[in-house]
Each structure stands twice: as C-alpha cells, then as structure tokens.
Scaffold this motif. Structure first.
Motif, short mmCIF file in Angstrom:
data_model
loop_
_atom_site.label_atom_id
_atom_site.label_comp_id
_atom_site.label_asym_id
_atom_site.label_seq_id
_atom_site.Cartn_x
_atom_site.Cartn_y
_atom_site.Cartn_z
N ALA A 16 -23.57 0.87 -51.26
CA ALA A 16 -24.28 1.13 -52.51
C ALA A 16 -24.36 -0.12 -53.38
O ALA A 16 -25.41 -0.42 -53.95
CB ALA A 16 -23.59 2.27 -53.27
N LEU A 17 -23.27 -0.86 -53.47
CA LEU A 17 -23.28 -2.09 -54.27
C LEU A 17 -24.22 -3.13 -53.67
O LEU A 17 -24.92 -3.83 -54.40
CB LEU A 17 -21.87 -2.66 -54.38
N LEU A 19 -26.97 -2.54 -51.90
CA LEU A 19 -28.34 -2.13 -52.16
C LEU A 19 -28.70 -2.29 -53.64
O LEU A 19 -29.81 -2.71 -53.97
CB LEU A 19 -28.55 -0.68 -51.72
N LEU A 20 -27.79 -1.95 -54.53
CA LEU A 20 -28.05 -2.13 -55.95
C LEU A 20 -28.22 -3.60 -56.31
O LEU A 20 -29.08 -3.96 -57.12
CB LEU A 20 -26.93 -1.52 -56.78
N TRP A 21 -27.42 -4.46 -55.71
CA TRP A 21 -27.52 -5.89 -55.97
C TRP A 21 -28.88 -6.41 -55.51
O TRP A 21 -29.53 -7.19 -56.20
CB TRP A 21 -26.39 -6.65 -55.29
N GLU A 23 -31.74 -4.81 -55.23
CA GLU A 23 -32.85 -4.28 -56.02
C GLU A 23 -32.82 -4.70 -57.48
O GLU A 23 -33.86 -4.81 -58.11
CB GLU A 23 -32.86 -2.74 -55.94
N HIS A 24 -31.66 -4.92 -58.03
CA HIS A 24 -31.53 -5.14 -59.48
C HIS A 24 -30.93 -6.49 -59.84
O HIS A 24 -30.45 -6.68 -60.95
CB HIS A 24 -30.69 -4.02 -60.09
N ARG A 25 -30.96 -7.43 -58.90
CA ARG A 25 -30.36 -8.74 -59.14
C ARG A 25 -30.99 -9.45 -60.34
O ARG A 25 -30.30 -10.03 -61.17
CB ARG A 25 -30.52 -9.59 -57.89
N HIS A 27 -32.44 -8.21 -62.97
CA HIS A 27 -32.06 -7.58 -64.24
C HIS A 27 -30.63 -7.93 -64.60
O HIS A 27 -30.32 -8.20 -65.76
CB HIS A 27 -32.20 -6.06 -64.15
N LEU A 28 -29.74 -7.90 -63.61
CA LEU A 28 -28.34 -8.19 -63.89
C LEU A 28 -28.13 -9.64 -64.30
O LEU A 28 -27.40 -9.94 -65.25
CB LEU A 28 -27.48 -7.86 -62.67
#
Length: 74
Positions: A16-17, A19-21, A23-25, A27-28
């Motif tokens: 999950a981390l 995939l989130l990284w 897709e949302h790199r 923004h973060l």
C-alpha cells in the motif's frame, strides 16, 4: 495475534505504501517544506517539556558562580 497475520499485514502495508508513493509523490514532496515549518511549533512545545516550567530557570540562577562543592554543602 498470530505471527502469520502480522507478516501478512506488514506485506500489505508495504504494498500500500509503495502504491501510494507512486501515485502521490508529487503532492507529498510539494507539501514537504510546509510540513517542516509545521513541525517547528510542535518540536518547541514537546521538546521543552523536560525543563520543568518557568520557575525552574530562577532556581538555577541563584547557583551560578558557585562550584560543585559549595552547592553540595547547602
């Protein structure tokens, strides 16, 4: 909890981390400077907890200039 359950949960968390990284790199990383600035007040509040409050500074002020032996005698 069962050991197999913990391992499975850890594997799912890593996936999950990842995939989130991916897709949302953007923004973060765009929010990173603001998060660092936001951390400053929290560090000030929580890292000064060991000082014992405002009256604590006055107690040490009366002992300045004395050696360790003189303070032990009192």
């Amino acid at each position: 909890m069962d050991r197999r359950f913990k391992i499975t949960l850890a594997v799912f968390a890593v996936i999950a981390l990842f995939l989130l990284w991916g897709e949302h790199r953007v923004h973060l990383l765009g929010a990173l400077p603001w998060l660092i600035l936001l951390a400053c007040p929290f560090m000030h509040i929580f890292m000064h907890g060991g000082h014992g409050g405002h009256g604590h500074h006055n107690q040490h002020g009366s002992q300045h200039g004395k050696t360790g032996d003189q303070r032990d005698e009192q």
